[in-house]
Design an enzyme around this catalytic site. Sequence first.
Site, PDB file in Angstrom:
ATOM      1  N   GLN A 182       0.856  -1.204   0.000  1.00 19.22           N
ATOM      2  CA  GLN A 182       0.000   0.000   0.000  1.00 19.22           C
ATOM      3  C   GLN A 182       0.884   1.244   0.000  1.00 19.22           C
ATOM      4  O   GLN A 182       1.846   1.315   0.771  1.00 19.22           O
ATOM      5  CB  GLN A 182      -0.903   0.002   1.237  1.00 19.22           C
ATOM      6  N   TYR A 189      -6.027 -12.224  -3.221  1.00 20.33           N
ATOM      7  CA  TYR A 189      -5.232 -11.051  -3.608  1.00 20.33           C
ATOM      8  C   TYR A 189      -4.515 -10.502  -2.362  1.00 20.33           C
ATOM      9  O   TYR A 189      -4.657  -9.335  -2.010  1.00 20.33           O
ATOM     10  CB  TYR A 189      -6.106  -9.960  -4.226  1.00 20.33           C
ATOM     11  N   GLU A 232      -2.058 -15.344  -3.489  1.00 20.11           N
ATOM     12  CA  GLU A 232      -1.371 -14.246  -4.187  1.00 20.11           C
ATOM     13  C   GLU A 232      -0.740 -14.779  -5.466  1.00 20.11           C
ATOM     14  O   GLU A 232      -0.091 -15.821  -5.462  1.00 20.11           O
ATOM     15  CB  GLU A 232      -0.309 -13.631  -3.270  1.00 20.11           C
ATOM     16  N   ASP A 286      -9.155  -8.189  -2.008  1.00 22.84           N
ATOM     17  CA  ASP A 286      -8.549  -6.865  -2.219  1.00 22.84           C
ATOM     18  C   ASP A 286      -7.896  -6.877  -3.603  1.00 22.84           C
ATOM     19  O   ASP A 286      -6.673  -6.892  -3.731  1.00 22.84           O
ATOM     20  CB  ASP A 286      -7.519  -6.587  -1.110  1.00 22.84           C
ATOM     21  N   CYS A 324      -9.759  -0.304  -4.563  1.00 26.01           N
ATOM     22  CA  CYS A 324      -9.191   1.017  -4.869  1.00 26.01           C
ATOM     23  C   CYS A 324      -9.866   1.607  -6.106  1.00 26.01           C
ATOM     24  O   CYS A 324      -9.394   2.593  -6.647  1.00 26.01           O
ATOM     25  CB  CYS A 324      -7.677   0.914  -5.069  1.00 26.01           C
TER      26      CYS A 324
HETATM   27  C1  LIG Z   1      -4.504  -4.266  -4.263  1.00 29.84           C
HETATM   28  S1  LIG Z   1      -3.237  -5.434  -3.952  1.00 29.84           S
HETATM   29  C2  LIG Z   1      -3.677  -5.967  -2.335  1.00 29.84           C
HETATM   30  C3  LIG Z   1      -2.617  -6.568  -1.513  1.00 29.84           C
HETATM   31  C4  LIG Z   1      -2.837  -6.639   0.000  1.00 29.84           C
HETATM   32  N1  LIG Z   1      -4.203  -6.870   0.369  1.00 29.84           N
HETATM   33  C5  LIG Z   1      -2.323  -5.391   0.675  1.00 29.84           C
HETATM   34  O1  LIG Z   1      -3.110  -4.571   1.126  1.00 29.84           O
HETATM   35  O2  LIG Z   1      -1.097  -5.242   0.740  1.00 29.84           O
HETATM   36  C6  LIG Z   1      -3.674  -6.731  -5.016  1.00 29.84           C
HETATM   37  C7  LIG Z   1      -2.737  -7.907  -5.005  1.00 29.84           C
HETATM   38  O3  LIG Z   1      -3.328  -8.907  -5.841  1.00 29.84           O
HETATM   39  C8  LIG Z   1      -2.327  -9.527  -6.629  1.00 29.84           C
HETATM   40  N2  LIG Z   1      -3.037 -10.051  -7.816  1.00 29.84           N
HETATM   41  C9  LIG Z   1      -3.346  -9.413  -8.968  1.00 29.84           C
HETATM   42  N3  LIG Z   1      -4.082 -10.204  -9.759  1.00 29.84           N
HETATM   43  C10 LIG Z   1      -4.247 -11.376  -9.086  1.00 29.84           C
HETATM   44  C11 LIG Z   1      -4.937 -12.592  -9.375  1.00 29.84           C
HETATM   45  N4  LIG Z   1      -5.589 -12.759 -10.521  1.00 29.84           N
HETATM   46  N5  LIG Z   1      -4.916 -13.566  -8.451  1.00 29.84           N
HETATM   47  C12 LIG Z   1      -4.251 -13.405  -7.274  1.00 29.84           C
HETATM   48  N6  LIG Z   1      -3.576 -12.285  -6.953  1.00 29.84           N
HETATM   49  C13 LIG Z   1      -3.581 -11.283  -7.837  1.00 29.84           C
HETATM   50  C14 LIG Z   1      -1.305  -8.446  -6.892  1.00 29.84           C
HETATM   51  O4  LIG Z   1      -0.038  -8.992  -7.166  1.00 29.84           O
HETATM   52  C15 LIG Z   1      -1.344  -7.674  -5.563  1.00 29.84           C
HETATM   53  O5  LIG Z   1      -0.391  -8.186  -4.678  1.00 29.84           O
END
Ligand SMILES: C[S@@+](CC[C@H](N)C(=O)[O-])C[C@H]1O[C@@H](n2cnc3c(N)ncnc32)[C@H](O)[C@@H]1O
Length: 453
Positions: A289, A316, A337, A383, A411
């Site tokens: 973040q 995520y 993840e 998320d 977001c």
């Molecule tokens: C908005 S971030 C949220 C991370 C965590 N909740 C945080 O607050 O630090 C979204 C995360 O989802 C991962 N991501 C993106 N697409 C994804 C998918 N299809 N499946 C799993 N993870 C994914 C990204 O690498 C990223 O780490």
Amino acid sequence: MKQNLGDEIILNIESVDSKARGIARVDGYVVFVPGALIGETVTVNIVERKKHYSVAKIKSLLKASPYRVQPRCEVYEACGGCNMQHASYDHQVKVKSSLIEDAIIRIGKWKEADIAPVIPSFLVWGYRNKAIIQARYQKGKRKLGYFARGTHDVVNLKACPILDPLINLVYANLRNAVLQSDLSFYDEERGEGLIRNFVLRSSFSMKKILLAWIISREPDDREYKMISDISNGLYKDVSPFLGGVQININPSKGNFIWGSKTQSLFGEDVLVERFENIKLRFGVSDFFQVNVLQAFRMFEIVAELAKDSKHVLELYSGVGSMTAFLASFCNDVVAVEEWRPAYESLVSNMTNNGINNVTAICGKAEDVVKTKVSGHFDIVVVDPPRTGCHKDVLNFIGRVISPKRVIYVSCNPATLARDSKILNEYGYNMENAMPLDMFPQTSHVESVVLLEK
Ligand SMILES: C[S@@+](CC[C@H](N)C(=O)[O-])C[C@H]1O[C@@H](n2cnc3c(N)ncnc32)[C@H](O)[C@@H]1O
């Protein structure tokens, strides 16, 4: 009324959209006016005409909003980074409240959603812990900065007022040294030139910076020596703040920043961020973040909402920042993840913090839910990135495991509204929405939404 390119007209601004563009209507026809605030009267020139709307550029302000302020950044007009520096911070927060309400009620069609006012950020300047600086060769010149709004033209940037001041310090030294060298910058049209980007990440609590040089090919010996010399010089100049320097090679033509090969030049290859007794490590390419103080506040909100749950599925999960909070309140957490470096940080973050009730899975959420996730979950926490959840993920939540509660952290109000509408079709009601300002000086807004069956 039909407007032609170049027409000069007077408009009254009625509202502001998610890109912080003022919206005016002329005989029902919409005109977007970047940089205009609600309640303003502006003289504009039409600069773009489409079938259903026009875009206009402000020529003069006939009546200015009382919330209009002088932008702090000297390249604000051109830069694509921020879009709300011309509004007072209180007003930005009000605009974000109406943007989230508009998305949930208009796109999501939630009639009775309980939407709390946006929680303002602790810091409104100097909060951002990540900079992706573009290095480009354009019109015969080497440029370092951010892309201009809506284009790939680089706006030269000396410092950015929303960045952590430590990043600005390291970047100023780096910029001087790189511009004094004859290292070549990437030419997008020809696919030539060495340096593509600099990525700078900071740890707020540890006062450390990681720097990555993103380059388009293997450097020759001379180039490698220059990169090492500049990095070593930097290490001396901004010691003890520079934690480590890496080189990443990305030969691809696309916009994705990271290539598959990374080499450490010296120092650490991770940063550590600390919140009370939790320490979270993350690598230079991992999601973390960008507004850390506000993020920890958000994780506490999420953990509080989830606290009566026993079995949690978190999709995520990134490097496990929210996972650590959830794990301390619940019996067990399955965290998913996709990005392998972030997954590896997730695993070591759990171990290093003595958290042993988390099962981490690496893979795309939409694939993992079909093959590797089973059993009973009281709650699912998602998320996702700005694009929102994959439809197979929503289907899995709604039809297959059907937990009593879903916490959706987002977001992007538009994809939140779209996905929550789908979850509504699976029987979930929106209990409440708690927006937070994670991104001051921009029109982005983060929200935590609780959905329940
Ligand atoms: C908005 S971030 C949220 C991370 C965590 N909740 C945080 O607050 O630090 C979204 C995360 O989802 C991962 N991501 C993106 N697409 C994804 C998918 N299809 N499946 C799993 N993870 C994914 C990204 O690498 C990223 O780490």
